[in-house]
Design an enzyme around this catalytic site. Structure first.
Site, mmCIF file in Angstrom:
data_model
loop_
_atom_site.group_PDB
_atom_site.id
_atom_site.type_symbol
_atom_site.label_atom_id
_atom_site.label_comp_id
_atom_site.label_asym_id
_atom_site.label_seq_id
_atom_site.Cartn_x
_atom_site.Cartn_y
_atom_site.Cartn_z
ATOM 1 N N ASP A 85 -1.945 6.977 15.490
ATOM 2 C CA ASP A 85 -2.449 5.585 15.938
ATOM 3 C C ASP A 85 -1.571 4.941 17.047
ATOM 4 O O ASP A 85 -0.912 5.977 17.571
ATOM 5 C CB ASP A 85 -2.383 4.634 14.636
ATOM 6 C CG ASP A 85 -0.984 4.220 14.309
ATOM 7 O OD1 ASP A 85 0.059 4.648 14.913
ATOM 8 O OD2 ASP A 85 -0.724 3.206 13.533
ATOM 9 N N GLN A 134 -6.238 -2.510 14.347
ATOM 10 C CA GLN A 134 -6.086 -3.646 15.402
ATOM 11 C C GLN A 134 -5.574 -4.781 14.521
ATOM 12 O O GLN A 134 -5.863 -6.019 15.061
ATOM 13 C CB GLN A 134 -7.715 -4.000 16.093
ATOM 14 C CG GLN A 134 -8.140 -2.758 16.960
ATOM 15 C CD GLN A 134 -9.461 -2.465 16.587
ATOM 16 O OE1 GLN A 134 -9.946 -2.523 15.580
ATOM 17 N NE2 GLN A 134 -9.852 -1.915 17.636
ATOM 18 N N TYR A 166 -8.126 8.748 12.593
ATOM 19 C CA TYR A 166 -6.584 8.171 12.249
ATOM 20 C C TYR A 166 -6.789 7.931 10.806
ATOM 21 O O TYR A 166 -6.018 8.220 9.777
ATOM 22 C CB TYR A 166 -6.163 6.726 13.094
ATOM 23 C CG TYR A 166 -5.214 6.074 12.241
ATOM 24 C CD1 TYR A 166 -4.019 6.560 12.346
ATOM 25 C CD2 TYR A 166 -5.567 4.953 11.471
ATOM 26 C CE1 TYR A 166 -2.999 6.059 11.670
ATOM 27 C CE2 TYR A 166 -4.548 4.485 10.667
ATOM 28 C CZ TYR A 166 -3.333 4.938 10.752
ATOM 29 O OH TYR A 166 -2.262 4.365 9.954
ATOM 30 N N LEU A 211 -10.079 -11.942 10.275
ATOM 31 C CA LEU A 211 -9.242 -10.658 10.953
ATOM 32 C C LEU A 211 -10.008 -10.216 12.005
ATOM 33 O O LEU A 211 -9.608 -9.423 12.898
ATOM 34 C CB LEU A 211 -9.606 -9.718 9.699
ATOM 35 C CG LEU A 211 -8.543 -9.200 8.742
ATOM 36 C CD1 LEU A 211 -8.961 -8.179 7.937
ATOM 37 C CD2 LEU A 211 -7.479 -8.923 9.739
ATOM 38 N N GLY A 212 -11.125 -10.667 12.486
ATOM 39 C CA GLY A 212 -11.916 -9.988 13.687
ATOM 40 C C GLY A 212 -12.513 -8.963 13.462
ATOM 41 O O GLY A 212 -12.468 -8.231 12.690
ATOM 42 N N TRP A 224 0.854 -1.311 0.078
ATOM 43 C CA TRP A 224 0.020 0.063 0.063
ATOM 44 C C TRP A 224 0.654 1.317 0.121
ATOM 45 O O TRP A 224 0.309 2.443 -0.296
ATOM 46 C CB TRP A 224 -1.067 0.110 1.192
ATOM 47 C CG TRP A 224 -0.181 -0.318 2.414
ATOM 48 C CD1 TRP A 224 0.459 0.513 3.383
ATOM 49 C CD2 TRP A 224 -0.248 -1.714 3.249
ATOM 50 N NE1 TRP A 224 1.010 0.132 4.404
ATOM 51 C CE2 TRP A 224 0.688 -1.495 4.231
ATOM 52 C CE3 TRP A 224 -0.571 -3.056 2.734
ATOM 53 C CZ2 TRP A 224 0.566 -2.598 5.044
ATOM 54 C CZ3 TRP A 224 -0.418 -3.867 3.644
ATOM 55 C CH2 TRP A 224 0.226 -3.684 4.682
ATOM 56 N N CYS A 279 15.128 12.573 22.415
ATOM 57 C CA CYS A 279 14.068 11.886 22.936
ATOM 58 C C CYS A 279 13.972 12.090 24.553
ATOM 59 O O CYS A 279 14.857 11.687 25.130
ATOM 60 C CB CYS A 279 13.996 10.327 22.855
ATOM 61 S SG CYS A 279 12.645 9.521 23.590
ATOM 62 N N SER A 327 -11.830 -8.372 23.529
ATOM 63 C CA SER A 327 -11.604 -7.315 24.553
ATOM 64 C C SER A 327 -13.177 -6.236 24.752
ATOM 65 O O SER A 327 -13.478 -6.174 23.579
ATOM 66 C CB SER A 327 -10.669 -6.276 24.358
ATOM 67 O OG SER A 327 -10.282 -5.385 25.185
ATOM 68 N N GLU A 383 -5.643 0.673 5.348
ATOM 69 C CA GLU A 383 -5.637 1.242 6.747
ATOM 70 C C GLU A 383 -6.873 0.597 7.602
ATOM 71 O O GLU A 383 -6.845 0.409 8.937
ATOM 72 C CB GLU A 383 -5.870 2.855 6.741
ATOM 73 C CG GLU A 383 -4.619 3.505 6.270
ATOM 74 C CD GLU A 383 -3.205 3.123 7.153
ATOM 75 O OE1 GLU A 383 -3.379 2.776 8.195
ATOM 76 O OE2 GLU A 383 -2.265 3.137 6.488
ATOM 77 N N CYS A 436 17.646 4.446 16.973
ATOM 78 C CA CYS A 436 16.865 5.310 16.693
ATOM 79 C C CYS A 436 17.412 6.735 15.954
ATOM 80 O O CYS A 436 18.375 7.302 16.574
ATOM 81 C CB CYS A 436 15.957 5.656 17.895
ATOM 82 S SG CYS A 436 14.695 7.056 17.831
ATOM 83 N N CYS A 439 10.860 2.008 17.844
ATOM 84 C CA CYS A 439 10.152 2.757 19.264
ATOM 85 C C CYS A 439 9.195 1.691 19.398
ATOM 86 O O CYS A 439 7.872 1.912 19.748
ATOM 87 C CB CYS A 439 9.635 3.815 18.940
ATOM 88 S SG CYS A 439 9.531 4.863 20.369
HETATM 89 N N1 ADE Z 1 -0.168 0.226 10.507
HETATM 90 C C1 ADE Z 1 -1.321 0.967 10.260
HETATM 91 N N2 ADE Z 1 -1.066 1.672 9.059
HETATM 92 C C2 ADE Z 1 0.041 1.447 8.660
HETATM 93 C C3 ADE Z 1 1.121 1.565 7.630
HETATM 94 N N3 ADE Z 1 0.403 2.233 6.618
HETATM 95 N N4 ADE Z 1 2.068 1.134 7.469
HETATM 96 C C4 ADE Z 1 2.534 0.306 8.447
HETATM 97 N N5 ADE Z 1 1.960 -0.092 9.576
HETATM 98 C C5 ADE Z 1 0.955 0.594 9.501
#
Ligand code: ADE
Length: 370
Positions: free
Chosen positions: A149, A53, A131, A91-92, A35, A219, A323, A48, A213, A203
């Site tokens: 996120d 989750q 997000y 996937l839930g 993506w 930091c 949860s 996304e 890092c 991180c």
């Molecule tokens: N987790 C959620 N969105 C992401 C993305 N675009 N690339 C990597 N990890 C992710």
């Protein structure tokens, strides 16, 4: 006395230097994810929503499944809910799959098939929260919007040494303010992805790789040696048990062969739209089959079974965390010779069971059935 938290601030940190370092680090270290290679807004939205989750390695297979089956948002909008849920199986959080379909339908009917490129337009899409809005606006359209996120909370909390909890309204607002302040408005896509990637690769929640890092020198948590203690969560939700007893009812089909009774779950609870076997929830552990089959909620079903044999011990059991619930499930076998009344269940051939989307919990029970 109520705990107070100092308001996090960006004071004393060279934000330009942080942005530059994040950008160069990302150019060199970012994973090649599908993506990121094809940043059409449809693919960004799809990835996304899948990745909410869900870990990247697990989400990847689903991303490929969806893009292969539905190459365009129009293809997705034309799908049935059953088909989307079947692809989503495993996937839930199935409401994400249902919302994805509804969002695609709205994009086609109200936005001429184009994913909106304003926060207001995106807010009209079910399942697209703050997000995902920020992710679509920045990754797909390179517009200067922040996004936050779980990875981003962690990076921001540590970088700015913020002890604001990430699960309170005030805390959430403060992290969005920090993300906005840190955003490299000249390169919003690269910047937001860099912060997410840093949270995923460097991180990390446990044992962060501070030696690798690029912004460790800025930091505050690292300087104070408290990186593993951040971010802070105010309160853990109490885990509530739920006891779900399912019945695998084997019955000859009217035509020929063996059948099973299933039904589609309705609205108002988990797993809406997925299929399941007849179910009783008692709220107690260790209820016997005899007690279960005498419950009034089960009366009509039991009465309609011709010459039933009840097997007293469960043929499968498992527990499942969903949860804030912990689900304890058992599967009992009932064999019968026929049905003497119409029931609100579908009587399907056993061989067709896998064409219906069931919750993973039931799939796990079925794996134990000899
Ligand atoms: N987790 C959620 N969105 C992401 C993305 N675009 N690339 C990597 N990890 C992710």
């Amino acid at each position: 006395m109520k705990k107070t938290h100092p308001t996090p601030s960006t004071e004393g940190i060279d934000l330009r230097d942080v942005q530059r370092r994040l950008g160069s680090w990302y150019d060199e270290h970012a994973r090649a994810l599908p993506w990121r290679e094809d940043v059409s807004a449809y693919h960004v939205m799809l990835s996304e929503i899948i990745l909410q989750q869900t870990r990247v390695d697990q989400g990847m297979a689903y991303y490929h499944r969806f893009t292969e089956r539905f190459p365009t948002v129009q293809d997705l909008a034309a799908a049935s809910e059953d088909e989307v849920l079947l692809l989503w199986q495993g996937l839930g959080y199935y409401s994400r799959g249902r919302n994805l379909l509804r969002a695609a339908q709205i994009i086609v009917s109200d936005f001429g098939g184009e994913i909106p490129h304003t926060p207001e337009g995106l807010s009209r899409l079910p399942g697209v929260g703050p997000y995902t809005r920020g992710a679509i606006l920045s990754f797909a359209y390179n517009l200067p919007y922040p996004t936050v996120d779980g990875n981003v909370y962690r990076v921001l909390s540590r970088l700015f040494g913020s002890t604001e909890p990430i699960d309170t309204t005030r805390g959430v607002r403060s992290y969005w303010d920090l993300a906005e302040a840190l955003l490299d408005k000249a390169h919003p896509s690269r910047h937001n992805q860099a912060v997410i990637e840093l949270g995923a690769l460097c991180c990390t929640p446990r044992r962060p790789h501070c030696d690798a890092c690029p912004i460790a020198m800025h930091c505050l948590a690292h300087r104070a040696g408290i990186e593993e203690q951040l971010p802070i969560k105010q309160g853990k939700t109490k885990v509530l048990p739920r006891h779900m007893d399912y019945f695998l009812i084997r019955l000859p089909l009217a035509s020929e062969g063996e059948g099973l009774l299933i039904r589609r779950r309705g609205a108002g609870d988990i797993w809406q739209g997925l299929y399941e076997f007849p179910l009783i929830e008692t709220g107690e552990t260790g209820v016997t089959v005899e007690e279960l089959t005498k419950l009034p909620a089960f009366g009509d079903l039991i009465a309609a079974l011709e010459r039933p044999t009840f097997h007293p011990t469960p043929i499968a059991q498992c527990s499942h965390k969903l949860s804030p619930r912990a689900i304890y499930a058992r599967l009992f076998l009932i064999e019968a010779e026929g049905l003497s009344a119409e029931l609100p269940y579908q009587h399907i051939p056993s061989t067709e069971r896998s064409s219906y989307a069931f919750p993973v919990l039931i799939e796990r029970l079925l794996e134990q059935v000899p």
